[in-house]
Structures are given as structure tokens and as C-alpha cells.
Scaffold this motif. Structure first.
Motif, PDB file in Angstrom:
ATOM      1  N   GLN A  35       0.857  -1.224   0.119  1.00  0.00           N
ATOM      2  CA  GLN A  35      -0.279   0.205   0.048  1.00  0.00           C
ATOM      3  C   GLN A  35       0.869   1.396  -0.019  1.00  0.00           C
ATOM      4  O   GLN A  35       0.603   2.130  -0.737  1.00  0.00           O
ATOM      5  N   GLY A  36       1.991   1.050   0.632  1.00  0.00           N
ATOM      6  CA  GLY A  36       2.912   2.274   0.735  1.00  0.00           C
ATOM      7  C   GLY A  36       3.392   2.765  -0.688  1.00  0.00           C
ATOM      8  O   GLY A  36       3.683   3.912  -1.111  1.00  0.00           O
ATOM      9  N   LEU A  37       3.720   1.576  -1.473  1.00  0.00           N
ATOM     10  CA  LEU A  37       4.248   1.538  -2.846  1.00  0.00           C
ATOM     11  C   LEU A  37       2.968   2.306  -3.654  1.00  0.00           C
ATOM     12  O   LEU A  37       3.515   3.159  -4.395  1.00  0.00           O
ATOM     13  N   ASN A  38       1.811   1.919  -3.491  1.00  0.00           N
ATOM     14  CA  ASN A  38       0.846   2.546  -4.213  1.00  0.00           C
ATOM     15  C   ASN A  38       0.629   3.913  -3.932  1.00  0.00           C
ATOM     16  O   ASN A  38       0.415   4.748  -4.848  1.00  0.00           O
ATOM     17  N   LYS A  39       0.822   4.330  -2.616  1.00  0.00           N
ATOM     18  CA  LYS A  39       0.656   5.623  -2.394  1.00  0.00           C
ATOM     19  C   LYS A  39       1.890   6.710  -2.970  1.00  0.00           C
ATOM     20  O   LYS A  39       1.638   7.564  -3.151  1.00  0.00           O
ATOM     21  N   VAL A  40       2.933   5.920  -3.168  1.00  0.00           N
ATOM     22  CA  VAL A  40       4.105   6.594  -3.654  1.00  0.00           C
ATOM     23  C   VAL A  40       3.813   7.257  -5.156  1.00  0.00           C
ATOM     24  O   VAL A  40       3.922   8.294  -5.512  1.00  0.00           O
ATOM     25  N   VAL A  41       3.188   6.106  -5.756  1.00  0.00           N
ATOM     26  CA  VAL A  41       2.944   6.475  -7.091  1.00  0.00           C
ATOM     27  C   VAL A  41       1.644   7.217  -7.335  1.00  0.00           C
ATOM     28  O   VAL A  41       1.556   8.317  -8.057  1.00  0.00           O
ATOM     29  N   GLY A 210       7.451   2.226 -14.114  1.00  0.00           N
ATOM     30  CA  GLY A 210       7.952   1.088 -13.522  1.00  0.00           C
ATOM     31  C   GLY A 210       7.409   0.564 -12.253  1.00  0.00           C
ATOM     32  O   GLY A 210       6.998  -0.554 -12.096  1.00  0.00           O
ATOM     33  N   VAL A 211       7.217   1.536 -11.557  1.00  0.00           N
ATOM     34  CA  VAL A 211       6.553   1.313 -10.173  1.00  0.00           C
ATOM     35  C   VAL A 211       5.131   0.730 -10.185  1.00  0.00           C
ATOM     36  O   VAL A 211       4.664  -0.068  -9.474  1.00  0.00           O
ATOM     37  N   ALA A 212       4.514   1.624 -11.001  1.00  0.00           N
ATOM     38  CA  ALA A 212       3.006   1.214 -11.404  1.00  0.00           C
ATOM     39  C   ALA A 212       2.784  -0.085 -11.820  1.00  0.00           C
ATOM     40  O   ALA A 212       2.173  -1.183 -11.267  1.00  0.00           O
ATOM     41  N   CYS A 268      -5.443   2.813 -29.094  1.00  0.00           N
ATOM     42  CA  CYS A 268      -5.820   1.105 -28.996  1.00  0.00           C
ATOM     43  C   CYS A 268      -4.588   0.708 -28.077  1.00  0.00           C
ATOM     44  O   CYS A 268      -4.408  -0.522 -28.003  1.00  0.00           O
ATOM     45  N   MET A 269      -3.903   1.443 -27.205  1.00  0.00           N
ATOM     46  CA  MET A 269      -2.832   0.936 -26.480  1.00  0.00           C
ATOM     47  C   MET A 269      -3.414   0.305 -25.001  1.00  0.00           C
ATOM     48  O   MET A 269      -4.753   0.195 -24.761  1.00  0.00           O
ATOM     49  N   PRO A 270      -2.790  -0.334 -24.384  1.00  0.00           N
ATOM     50  CA  PRO A 270      -3.239  -1.060 -23.329  1.00  0.00           C
ATOM     51  C   PRO A 270      -3.845  -0.241 -22.283  1.00  0.00           C
ATOM     52  O   PRO A 270      -3.501   0.952 -22.143  1.00  0.00           O
ATOM     53  N   PRO A 271      -4.437  -0.709 -21.145  1.00  0.00           N
ATOM     54  CA  PRO A 271      -5.083   0.176 -20.106  1.00  0.00           C
ATOM     55  C   PRO A 271      -3.993   1.017 -19.458  1.00  0.00           C
ATOM     56  O   PRO A 271      -2.747   0.549 -19.193  1.00  0.00           O
ATOM     57  N   ALA A 272      -4.369   2.247 -19.006  1.00  0.00           N
ATOM     58  CA  ALA A 272      -3.303   3.057 -18.368  1.00  0.00           C
ATOM     59  C   ALA A 272      -3.126   2.697 -16.908  1.00  0.00           C
ATOM     60  O   ALA A 272      -3.900   2.072 -16.408  1.00  0.00           O
ATOM     61  N   PHE A 273      -1.864   2.791 -16.650  1.00  0.00           N
ATOM     62  CA  PHE A 273      -1.543   2.297 -15.206  1.00  0.00           C
ATOM     63  C   PHE A 273      -2.140   3.041 -14.283  1.00  0.00           C
ATOM     64  O   PHE A 273      -2.006   2.346 -13.042  1.00  0.00           O
ATOM     65  N   SER A 274      -2.504   4.032 -14.315  1.00  0.00           N
ATOM     66  CA  SER A 274      -3.262   4.924 -13.314  1.00  0.00           C
ATOM     67  C   SER A 274      -4.378   4.068 -12.650  1.00  0.00           C
ATOM     68  O   SER A 274      -4.572   4.319 -11.566  1.00  0.00           O
ATOM     69  N   GLY A 275      -5.151   3.720 -13.753  1.00  0.00           N
ATOM     70  CA  GLY A 275      -6.258   2.817 -13.255  1.00  0.00           C
ATOM     71  C   GLY A 275      -5.931   1.431 -12.413  1.00  0.00           C
ATOM     72  O   GLY A 275      -6.611   1.324 -11.255  1.00  0.00           O
ATOM     73  N   ILE A 276      -4.893   0.920 -12.786  1.00  0.00           N
ATOM     74  CA  ILE A 276      -4.366  -0.360 -11.811  1.00  0.00           C
ATOM     75  C   ILE A 276      -3.756   0.306 -10.457  1.00  0.00           C
ATOM     76  O   ILE A 276      -4.366  -0.612  -9.575  1.00  0.00           O
ATOM     77  N   ILE A 277      -3.447   1.104 -10.444  1.00  0.00           N
ATOM     78  CA  ILE A 277      -2.727   1.654  -9.064  1.00  0.00           C
ATOM     79  C   ILE A 277      -4.025   2.177  -8.365  1.00  0.00           C
ATOM     80  O   ILE A 277      -3.796   1.810  -7.154  1.00  0.00           O
ATOM     81  N   ILE A 278      -4.902   2.731  -8.876  1.00  0.00           N
ATOM     82  CA  ILE A 278      -6.085   3.306  -8.181  1.00  0.00           C
ATOM     83  C   ILE A 278      -7.004   1.938  -7.624  1.00  0.00           C
ATOM     84  O   ILE A 278      -7.173   2.002  -6.583  1.00  0.00           O
ATOM     85  N   SER A 279      -6.914   0.996  -8.471  1.00  0.00           N
ATOM     86  CA  SER A 279      -7.513  -0.179  -7.959  1.00  0.00           C
ATOM     87  C   SER A 279      -6.670  -0.875  -6.986  1.00  0.00           C
ATOM     88  O   SER A 279      -7.588  -1.391  -5.953  1.00  0.00           O
ATOM     89  N   SER A 280      -5.522  -1.002  -7.048  1.00  0.00           N
ATOM     90  CA  SER A 280      -4.541  -1.512  -5.816  1.00  0.00           C
ATOM     91  C   SER A 280      -4.817  -0.781  -4.613  1.00  0.00           C
ATOM     92  O   SER A 280      -4.830  -1.101  -3.468  1.00  0.00           O
ATOM     93  N   ARG A 281      -4.745   0.555  -4.705  1.00  0.00           N
ATOM     94  CA  ARG A 281      -4.784   1.405  -3.510  1.00  0.00           C
ATOM     95  C   ARG A 281      -6.040   1.302  -2.765  1.00  0.00           C
ATOM     96  O   ARG A 281      -5.857   1.375  -1.976  1.00  0.00           O
ATOM     97  N   TYR A 282      -7.237   1.191  -3.619  1.00  0.00           N
ATOM     98  CA  TYR A 282      -8.450   1.164  -2.706  1.00  0.00           C
ATOM     99  C   TYR A 282      -8.899  -0.190  -2.582  1.00  0.00           C
ATOM    100  O   TYR A 282     -10.005  -0.494  -2.077  1.00  0.00           O
TER     101      TYR A 282
END
Length: 318
Positions: A35-41, A210-212, A268-282
Motif C-alpha cells: 500500500q505504501g508503494l501504491n501511495k508513492v505512485v 515502472g513502479v506502477a 488502442c494501447m493497453p490500459p493506463a497504469f493509473s487505473g491499476i494503481i487506483i484499483s490496488s490502492r483502494y
């Protein structure tokens, strides 16, 4: 082209994701550390990356190609809302889950893969940079704030302060929401930051992608990976239906073919990493989100050359 996409774009994502997965399976990270890693991103690296990339744009750039800007703004936003309502009504998820799903299924990872994919295909030109900048601004300054608002709207009132107003206030307080909005305001006001300003932000911003992806691997290790009808739908929507809608809209409005092809490729690119980080963070939509990222990234190796071939064909028909 397929070789470059596979080895320069797809494989590195899986390697870093696999490292995160292995790190979790080896118990190298506790849940609190993850969770700390997710907060950093989410609170530092991603906002810094968004602010730095958007403020490098100019007001003239946004209005230079009005067709490109309007189709990007309306297309990406409408597709986000379509993804949200399908996840909410068809797949029967909560509003918060549907918001995260929409961020994953509708938003391309343009900031991470944009130049890596478009430059080898179309050349490192001003037109390429314009397409990447416009799509990145829309994804980061429009869909992320809307997604955060909807996510907060679906959370218990005790967490948001109650109702729509509380959801808005809670969303606006997040650095990942206000930093891209502030950057767009500065760009529209014609304010240019000095080049000496950027190194201070870019050092932390470089850690973002990379961290995401590493954190996505950590998240994937906590849930069983699977392929379901919903994950396949997210992948098809991200890689094929979304760019198809953009392609048809651009062709009907008479966009120049090469500019349209670049826009379709950007969408047409893969999903934005921001969505994955938000998913993991919450801890919302983690299993389906991480699985959608993995499947979409793998399928992108086929989707990219398909759209290079298909876009001129569709434009010619319309």
C-alpha cells in the motif's frame, strides 16, 4: 514493427509485472508495504508525471488541430462513460468498481507507450507529439477526475463526507486529480514554465510507470488470475471497440488519414497504469483489473499492426 512492439513495449511490461508477482509470492513485501508503494505512485510519482508532461504542451498546440482535439475530448470521455455504464449495469458491479473498471477499459497508457509505439511507425514528428499530447491531456485531466468522483460517489458516506458534494470534495483533494487540472489551466492561460523547473519533477516522475507495473504484479499475486467474459470484454473494448469508434468519428469528420491513423493507434494501447494503481490502492476491482491489464498487454501485439492496416481501409470506405 511487430518485433519492436513485442520486445520494446510488451515484454518489458510482463517482466516488471512478473518481478512484482514474484516479490509478493516470496513475501518480500507486506500488505502495508504494498500500500505504501501504491501511495508513492498515486500521490507523488503519477501527479508529478502528469503535471510535467501536460505543462510542456502549449495553448497553440491544443487549438492547432481542432478536429483532433474535439474528437479526442468527446471520444475518450464518451467511451469512458460507456465503459462505466456497461460495467455497472451489465456486469452488475458497484459504482466504485465500475469507475475503476472504466479507467482500465477505456483509458490508454499513452504516457508510457505513446512515443515508444508511434515514433517507430510514423516518425518522431511534430504531428506525432501533438497526438500524444492531446490524448494524454484528455486521459489524465478529464477521465481520471471523473473516475475519482465516481469512485468516491460509490464509497460509504462516512468515507467521503456524504453525497455528491462529499465525493467531489474528496476527489478534488487527491493530487492525481488536481495536478493535471492545474496543469491544463496553466496551459490554457498561456503560462510556460522554465525548463529548469522540470528536472526536479521528472526524477520522481520517472519512477511512475515502472513502479506502477511492479505494483500491478504485487496486486495480481494477491488474487487468482483468470479469464472471464468480462475480462475478454474489457480487452476487446480497450483494443478494438474504442479505436473503432474513434476511427469512424474521425473519418466521418474528414480527418487527414495519417493523423487519424496516429490517433487510432494512440487510443488502442493497453490500459493506463493509473487505473491499476487506483484499483490496488483502494482494493477495488483488483482481480479483474490486473487480469484485464495482462490480457490487454498481450493482445496489443496483434492489435497494433491490425489498426495500422485497418484505419486507412475504414477511412476510405467512409
Amino acid at each position: 514493427m511487430i518485433y519492436n512492439i513485442l520486445f520494446n513495449d510488451v515484454i518489458p511490461i510482463f517482466v516488471v509485472m512478473a518481478l512484482g508477482y514474484a516479490g509478493a509470492k516470496c513475501h518480500s513485501f507486506t500488505p502495508d508495504q504494498t500500500q505504501g508503494l501504491n501511495k508513492v505512485v498515486l500521490n507523488f510519482a503519477l501527479p508529478a508525471a502528469l503535471f510535467a508532461s501536460i505543462t510542456r504542451a502549449s495553448r497553440d498546440m491544443i487549438f492547432d488541430d481542432l478536429k483532433l482535439t474535439v474528437i479526442s475530448v468527446l471520444g475518450v470521455t464518451v467511451l469512458f462513460l460507456v465503459a462505466f455504464f456497461i460495467c455497472w449495469k451489465v456486469w452488475r458491479h458497484t459504482i466504485s468498481e465500475a469507475a475503476v473498471c472504466a479507467l482500465i477499459a477505456s483509458s490508454p497508457t499513452i504516457g508510457f507507450l505513446g512515443f515508444a509505439v508511434l515514433d517507430p511507425i510514423y516518425g518522431a514528428t511534430t504531428a506525432t507529439g501533438l497526438v500524444i499530447a492531446i490524448v494524454a491531456i484528455v486521459v489524465n485531466a478529464v477521465t481520471i477526475p471523473i473516475g475519482f468522483y465516481l469512485l468516491n460517489l460509490g464509497l460509504p458516506k462516512s468515507e467521503t463526507g456524504g453525497g455528491s458534494l462529499g465525493a467531489i470534495i474528496n476527489a478534488v483533494k487527491q493530487p492525481v486529480v488536481w495536478s493535471p487540472v492545474l496543469a491544463v489551466v496553466l496551459v490554457l492561460c498561456g503560462l510556460k514554465l522554465p525548463e529548469a523547473f522540470y528536472p526536479s519533477f521528472e526524477l520522481i516522475a520517472k519512477a511512475n510507470s515502472g513502479v506502477a507495473v511492479f505494483a500491478a504484479g504485487l496486486a495480481l499475486a494477491t488474487v487468482p488470475f483468470g479469464i472471464s467474459a468480462e475480462i475478454i470484454w474489457n480487452t476487446v473494448f480497450r483494443l478494438f471497440l474504442s479505436p473503432l469508434a474513434i476511427c469512424i468519428a474521425g473519418a466521418l469528420w474528414g480527418m487527414e488519414t495519417e493523423s487519424l491513423s496516429m490517433l487510432v493507434m494512440a487510443c488502442c494501447m493497453p490500459p493506463a497504469f493509473s487505473g491499476i494503481i487506483i484499483s490496488s490502492r483502494y482494493n477495488i476491482y483488483v482481480k479483474d483489473g490486473a487480469s484485464s491489464l495482462a490480457l490487454s498487454t498481450l493482445a496489443f501485439a496483434a492489435a497494433a499492426p491490425f489498426w495500422v492496416w485497418a484505419t486507412p481501409k475504414i477511412a476510405g470506405l467512409l
